[in-house]
Structure formats: structure tokens, C-alpha cells
Design an enzyme around this catalytic site. Structure first.
Site, PDB file in Angstrom:
ATOM      1  N   ASP A   1       0.859  -1.189   0.000  1.00 40.81           N
ATOM      2  CA  ASP A   1       0.000   0.000   0.000  1.00 40.81           C
ATOM      3  C   ASP A   1       0.898   1.243   0.000  1.00 40.81           C
ATOM      4  O   ASP A   1       2.008   1.179  -0.521  1.00 40.81           O
ATOM      5  CB  ASP A   1      -0.980  -0.071   1.186  1.00 40.81           C
TER       6      ASP A   1
ATOM      7  N   HIS B   1       2.168   1.985  -3.261  1.00 40.96           N
ATOM      8  CA  HIS B   1       1.284   2.971  -3.873  1.00 40.96           C
ATOM      9  C   HIS B   1       1.849   4.390  -3.844  1.00 40.96           C
ATOM     10  O   HIS B   1       1.138   5.338  -4.128  1.00 40.96           O
ATOM     11  CB  HIS B   1      -0.092   2.933  -3.204  1.00 40.96           C
TER      12      HIS B   1
END
Ligand SMILES: *[C@@H]1O[C@H](CO)[C@@H](O)[C@H](O)[C@H]1NC(C)=O
Length: 391
Positions: free
Chosen positions: A217, A240
Site C-alpha cells: 500500500d 502505492h
């Protein structure tokens, strides 16, 4: 004669006592019952080391020797009697591999209400793979524990620490002032869910230096109420990217200001540098943000402002973001985009982004010129900017 002997003994005793008082007290977790075998529950030994260090009137060191120490959830709570506790970790702390043991407890290792704590070295093994598999299977699963949390604490240092395979976020800084992290390594699979590397919110004077974050993430996520954050020399990917937000989830929300992100590399990440807000009313804001000296290596969305975040189209359709984004500078950003749109400013129609500055940006897509897309974004560009600015 007896008098002199007694005087000598008293003198030696006082020298001994004063040197003992000056040296920090050291508590070795093994002396307090911890076992370095990776399976005996050492939670009580760590708690008793903490209780002694925290009650000490002078600086205290907790020493964790080499080996693997199995720990269930531990809360290291203050306030303490001294403000100089060092936790030196030569070994590895291991979470329960059955995710149900700590999966609903929010945090695995939590420091709360402490002032002056340094964590130096060590590996934290979150054993998150079982929970990730549960989440991937679509079953109902616990949300998972953050590996290392700091809450309502001041003057924290984390150095040369490695966090492996957290169930959820790896490190969270919440409600803290003056936190320095350096030489931190985060390692988790690129498809592990919600395993943000470092999350900061409601905190000020936070520095993150010389770190490497590979996860599923956000590399670093910056939540509401973050001010004076400095990030320098960080390598991100997979993951991310570095994200300010999601902001504006709540109507009443503290803003984000004075964030510097410099000398950062994004390799194969979903995003590079991003600001993201929910598409719904809020008094939140993000301002005085600098992204400088950034290298993109095949980042899918290198530069993004997205003010229309509305997952599952729930709780926001037809609304616009109230978050005000202003004074955001992108300076010396170059490298490659994995998609055609290398720069996207999708701002709020009710609160257009203002004073966005682009200076010396060069992003390519498949060795060609990439594209930029703008909605409700106002600003200036200078130097060489490619793709051509749409501001
Ligand atoms: C911005 O934050 C940095 C630390 O990241 C700090 O040194 C500086 O004083 C802050 N600037 C303002 C205007 O508060």
C-alpha cells in the site's frame, strides 16, 4: 587503624554509588525471563523490562539480545519517571502467526503517552501473510494490527529498524510531536493489503530519512493534522507511493501543512507523489507542500492530485470536495511513467487547486512525450516542463 579502614570503605562505597547513579540502568529482557527461541511467550518479560525502565529516575536502557522473541500485543505506556529510555534490539520480535491473536487489537507494539524513547536496531516480524490470504479469499477477517504504533508521544527516535510483513500498517505516528525515523526498512509483498509503510497523522515536527519501503500500500501516507513533516532520501516500491490523504473524509478536519518530500525514488509504484481527498464537504486543507528531486522509474501515475476519491461510490456521489489545496510545488521531477498520463490534477470544482507550481519536470512514457490532464487547477510552470503543463 579501625577508623582509617572505616573511612576508606566509606570513600570507596561513595565512589561506587555515584558512578552507579550516573550510568544508565540496563534491563536485559533475557534476565527478566524472555526466551530467544521464537516460540516461548516473552510478553511478560518485555512488559516487566518496560515497567522498570519507565519507573527509573534516571536514563534507562532495555536490551534485547540476538535471537527471536515471540510477543503478543504489548502496550509500552507512559508517562515515565525519566525521559531517556533506549530500547536496543539486536534480535527479532516475532508476532503470533495465527492472525486471530492480535488481529483485532489495533496495534501489536504500541508506545503511548511517552516522552523521550529511542528504538535502535532490530527486526519486527509481523507474520501478516495469513491475514493477507484471509482478506484475499473474501472471507470475513479481522482488520489486522499495526506493527509499531506511537500515540500521544513526544521526542521519539527510531533508527535502523526493519519491519517485515505487517498485518496492517507497519508504523503509525498519531498525535505525536518531534519524531525522527532514519534507516528504517519496510518489507512486505507488493500485493499485501493495507500494509502502508509509515502513516503520520495529527502530528508535528516529524522527520523520515534514509529509508527504504517496499510494500503493498502507500509507502508513506500523510493524514489530517500533519504539520512540519520532512521526508528525505527515501526509496519507495513496490507500493502505492507517497500520499497526502485521503483528506476530507470528515466535515471537521485538521489540515496538512508544510510538508517537504525530497530526493525520493519511486520504482514500479502505482503512484508517485499524490494528494487525495474525498469528494464531499470538509473544512480540511493541504498547503505549502514541496516535492523536490524525485525520480520515477515506471510509476503508473507519477504526479496526481485527486479530489474525487469516493470508493465504491458510497457516501459522496454528486458532492464536491471541500478540501482546499494550495501552494504545491513540483520541482525537478523526472523519469518514466508506466501510463500515458504522467501528470493529473483532478481538483474540486467547488475549491479549485491554487498556486500549483511546476518547475523542471520531465516524464516520459515509452520513450515518448507523456500527457498531462487538468481539471479546476490553477498555477504556473517554469523551466523545462514536459509533458506540457495544462495549468
Ligand atoms: C516547516 O517544517 C520544517 C521541518 O520539516 C521546519 O524546520 C520549518 O521551520 C517549518 N516552516 C514553517 C514556516 O513552519
Amino acid at each position: 587503624m579501625a577508623y582509617y579502614t572505616r573511612a576508606l570503605i566509606l570513600a570507596l562505597l561513595s565512589i561506587f554509588l555515584s558512578s552507579a547513579l550516573a550510568a544508565p540502568m540496563t534491563y536485559n529482557v533475557v534476565s527478566l525471563g524472555a526466551k530467544a527461541d521464537g516460540k516461548t511467550d516473552s510478553t511478560q518479560a518485555f512488559l516487566s523490562a518496560w515497567t522498570k525502565a519507565c519507573a527509573s529516575l534516571k536514563p534507562a536502557t532495555i536490551f534485547v539480545p540476538a535471537g527471536r522473541f515471540y510477543l503478543r500485543q504489548v502496550a509500552f505506556s507512559g508517562p515515565c519517571k525519566n525521559n531517556a529510555i533506549i530500547i536496543r534490539i539486536d534480535g527479532t520480535l516475532v508476532a503470533p502467526s495465527d492472525y486471530k491473536v492480535i488481529g483485532n487489537s489495533g496495534n501489536w507494539l504500541l508506545f503511548e503517552n511517552v516522552n523521550g524513547v529511542t528504538i535502535s536496531g532490530g527486526i519486527l516480524d509481523g507474520k501478516g501473510t495469513g491475514l493477507w490470504a484471509c482478506k484475499a479469499s473474501g472471507k470475513s477477517c479481522p482488520s489486522g494490527a499495526t506493527t509499531l504504533g506511537f500515540s500521544n508521544s513526544n521526542n521519539i527516535v527510531v533508527s535502523a529498524l526493519t519491519s517485515l510483513n505487517s498485518q496492517m500498517f507497519h508504523i503509525v505516528v498519531n498525535g505525536c510531536h518531534n519524531v525522527k525515523m532514519q534507516g528504517v526498512k519496510v518489507i512486505a509483498s507488493g500485493n499485501s493489503p493495507n500494509t502502508d509503510g509509515i502513516h503520520v497523522q495529527l502530528s508535528s515536527s516529524i522527520t523520515i530519512l534514509n529509508s527504504k519501503i517496499q510494500t503493498g500500500d502507500d509507502c508513506i501516507s500523510i493524514g489530517p493534522g500533519t504539520t512540519n513533516l520532512w521526508i528525505e532520501n527515501v526509496a519507495c516500491g513496490p507500493g502505492h507511493g507517497i500520499s497526502i490523504g485521503s483528506l476530507g473524509k470528515d466535515q471537521q478536519e485538521a489540515g496538512v501543512q508544510n510538508v517537504t518530500v525530497k530526493t525520493v525514488t519511486f520504482t514500479g509504484t502505482q503512484n508517485g507523489v499524490r494528494i487525495k481527498s474525498w469528494g464531499r464537504p470538509s473544512n480540511g486543507f493541504a498547503r505549502n507542500i514541496l516535492f523536490q528531486h524525485v525520480v520515477m522509474v515506471n510509476a503508473q501515475n507519477p504526479i496526481v492530485i485527486d479530489q474525487n476519491y469516493c470508493p465504491g461510490n458510497k457516501g459522496c456521489p454528486g458532492q464536491v470536495s471541500g478540501v482546499k489545496i494550495s501552494d504545491v510545488t513540483f520541482q525537478d521531477i523526472h523519469g518514466t511513467s508506466a501510463t500515458e498520463i504522467a501528470m493529473k490534477f483532478d481538483c474540486s470544482s467547488g475549491n479549485p487547486c491554487s498556486r500549483i507550481r511546476l518547475e523542471n519536470v520531465k516524464l516520459t512514457y515509452k520513450n515518448q512525450v507523456a500527457e498531462a490532464s487538468c481539471n479546476h487547477a490553477v498555477g504556473t510552470s517554469s523551466g523545462f516542463v514536459q509533458p506540457t503543463s495544462c495549468l
